[in-house]
Every structure is written in structure tokens, then in C-alpha cells.
Design a protein around this motif. Sequence first.
Motif, mmCIF file in Angstrom:
data_model
loop_
_atom_site.group_PDB
_atom_site.id
_atom_site.type_symbol
_atom_site.label_atom_id
_atom_site.label_comp_id
_atom_site.label_asym_id
_atom_site.label_seq_id
_atom_site.Cartn_x
_atom_site.Cartn_y
_atom_site.Cartn_z
ATOM 1 N N SER A 40 1.647 -14.507 23.641
ATOM 2 C CA SER A 40 0.870 -13.706 22.696
ATOM 3 C C SER A 40 1.276 -14.000 21.258
ATOM 4 N N ASN A 51 4.004 -5.704 22.815
ATOM 5 C CA ASN A 51 3.066 -6.820 22.859
ATOM 6 C C ASN A 51 2.183 -6.842 21.619
ATOM 7 N N ARG A 69 2.046 -9.774 18.738
ATOM 8 C CA ARG A 69 0.782 -10.403 18.328
ATOM 9 C C ARG A 69 0.632 -10.363 16.810
#
Length: 482
Positions: free
Chosen positions: A277, A402, A406
Motif C-alpha cells: 500500500s 493501513n 497509504r
Amino acid sequence: MSQQVSQQTARRGGAAWALVITSVAGFMAALDNLVVTTALPSIREDLGGGLHDLEWTVSAYTLTFAVLLMFGAALGDRFGRRRLFIAGLTVFTGASAAAAMAPGIDSLIAARAVQGVGAAVMMPLTLTLLTAAVPVAKRGMAYGIWGAVNGLAVASGPLVGGTLTEHISWQWIFWLNVPLGLALLPLARLRLAESHGTGAPLDIPGTLLASGGLFGIVYGLVRGPADGWTGSLVLTGLLTGSALLLGFILYSTRAKNPMLPMRLFRSRAFAGINAASLLMFLGMFGSIFLLSQYMQGVLGYSPTEAGLRMLPWTGMPMLVAPIAGILADRIGGRPVVATGLFLQALGLGYMAVVATADASYGSQLPALIVSGIGMALYFAPASHLVMSSVRPSEQGIASGANNALREVGGALGIAIMASIFAAQGGYETGQTFVDGMRPALVTGAAVVALAGIAALLIPTRRRTERQEGPAEPAPVLETAAH
């Protein structure tokens, strides 16, 4: 017992309402990552500023968004996810109005930073609120729809920004959020069920270390081309930022209730999807930052025309993300995500080859389509993999981590690729712009290819099931410990 409580919460809050509210909120936060890109030439003409100022109009948002995401998720777990979701949405909506009324480039950057704070609290809670409201068997499809709506935001960001800039003014890219936010606030209050996490104490030292470290590194990368890489402020930012991030990692391995438990990364799958990611957003955001300016400044397209011509790339998630979610339910997320990342790398590399000062749109179209399909295959399965990689009580932390990685990737991507661009080219002529953009796109392609390799580290579904056994039901259909 926890599954029964989850089902009761789903009935009380309403899965359909939760999907609508969280998807629209996610749309707003994702839209503001890219809506500015096609407006950058108009903002520069209206408010002034150099390349580093334009970078900060994007990076101020992505940076505060990134460094406070995990803290925002922890606040929701501690004080109530619905309550903090509403608070984040309120801040985001107010800061959008402030950005629209900004009298100068500095005040615009400041408003963008506050927007990022609101988004950091709001965005990670969208997935945890959605997970709490949707029955287990339907979560794969729900994540697919949520991913498609986020894909729509990525798709419409350059187009919406370009259309509003050309036909009204660039300020309307921020005014757009205000009615959406005002409509969502009462709906969230009435239709979302409240939920809490573990109630662990907030990790203030971890937040300060991570925030300071990331700010120092991004500041150094953004200012490097303008001030010189040996400048005292640039070196101080890079070195101090690196030291603070190292301190954050060491602290998080020993802290009792860390913001980001490092033990999660002992899982190959969780580490693999998060590395993928970060690298994917690094390559993608840096490329879109330059390509949107290339289409206007070099090829002469209007902001609307530039946004429309980027749709084969940015718009593909609308069409493919729901299919990717279904595929992930059937065959596992790893092959879908890895294939998507390698396709995006191929598309960026192809674009670097065909880009010239007078390139036809037809020569660019295959690269845009291939990149678009690749990005679409990544989005929904990636969310699916993250949320199924941890215990239900840790989903808030996983979502925040996450999303943070990103956004860190996006901020770093813009900073790194703009630095490469500034070192190899510039804005003087169309040819000098292409001279700078090409090596930046090659770098982006290489980084996204590394993301594909990282995705291949994720264990297969069957293998992970054998390792974990049936001790605790997974929160979604795919049970890999990613």
C-alpha cells in the motif's frame, strides 16, 4: 458472544445506511487527495508560489492526514467511533470552507492541513463503523462497494477539480465538501450505531514521534530542490525525521499500549499488504501530481479536458473494483492485488516511454487504461486483506495503520518525484517539463513494481488457515492473517 453483539449492532444501525454514510465520507476524504491536482496551474496563477508551494497544497493535507490517522482511529476506539467520526467530519467540513476563502497561498496550505486533521479522524472510522454494521457474509461485497466509491473519488478528483476550476473557480473544489458534510452530519447521528474498541489509553508519545518524524522527512524532501540538499534546514529535517521515526519504532516495540503495535508486522501478510500500500501510493500520487500538470502546461488541454483524459486511468476503479472484491472473496486477495500492481507499474513505464512535448492522446491511452485496470484491481481487495488480517478488536488499529501508510506513501511520492522532476527538468518549456517528468515516472513504475513483489509475500488463504486454525472467526470471508 462478540459475533452476536456485532449482529445486534448491525441490525440497530442498519447496514445500508452505514454503507451510504461511510462511503460518502470516504469519498470526500479521498476526493480531496486529488481534486487539487488539476487546479494547481490556476492556484499558482491566482495566489502565486513556486513548485514547493504547489507541493504543499497537496502535501499539507496528505501529511496531517497520514500522521494522525492512527491517532484518530485510537480516539474512536476510546471515546466512541460514531462520536469521533462526527467530530472529524465537522472539522473537515469547516476547514473546506476555510480553504475556499483562503486569501493567499499560506492560508490555503494551513486550511489544507486542518482538512487533513479532520479526515484523519473521520477516514479510519469509516471502515470500522461499516464492519460493525454489515453481517460477516456480506462484508466482501460491502468492501467492494466502499472501494468502488473511493475509486470514484480518485476518478472524479482531477475531473471535478478541472471542471469547477475552468467553469466557476478553483475555490469551488473546496466549497463542494460543505453541503455534503452538512448533509452527512445529522444522518451519522441518527443512523450509525455507536461502538468502542478496547478502551486502551491514548499513545501520546507515539503520536508525537511519528508526526514529528514524518513531517521532518517530507519537509526535507519538499524543500530540497529549492534550498539545496546540503542546506541546513533540509538536512536537519531529513536527519531529525529519520531519527524520530526510528525512535517511534523502538518505542512501539516496548510500549504497553502503542498506537501501532509492531507485533502486527510479524505477520508476513499484514506486513506485505501494508508495504504494498505504501509503495503503490508513492508511485501513483507522484505520477498524477506531474501528469495533470503535463496535460495542461505542456499539451495545452484545459482543466476539464485534462480531467476527462485522465479518466481511463483514474475512473477504472468505478467499473472494476466491485468485480475485484468478488474475485478476492473467491480466490483470495493476494493474486488480485499483485496483478493490479504489476499492471499499474507497466502502465507508468509505458507512459514514460511515450511522453513527449507534443504527444498525441492516442499514444498515451493504452498506458492510462492499463494503469487504471491495475489501480482498480488493487483497491477493494487491499481493504479486504487489511481488515481480515487482524482480530476484530484490532480492526481500528489495522485500518488506521493501513490508511496512514497509504497517505505517507502519497506525501512521500509527491515530494520524491517532484524532487526528481526539479533536478532533471522544470517549467521553462514543454521539453524541459518532459525531461523532468520521464525519470520521475520511471521511478514511480519501479516503486509500484516493488509493491507488487511485496504483495506476493502475502500467504495464500489455505496456508494461512492451516496455520491459524479455527480459534476465532475471521471478520470477513477471506481469513488470511495478512
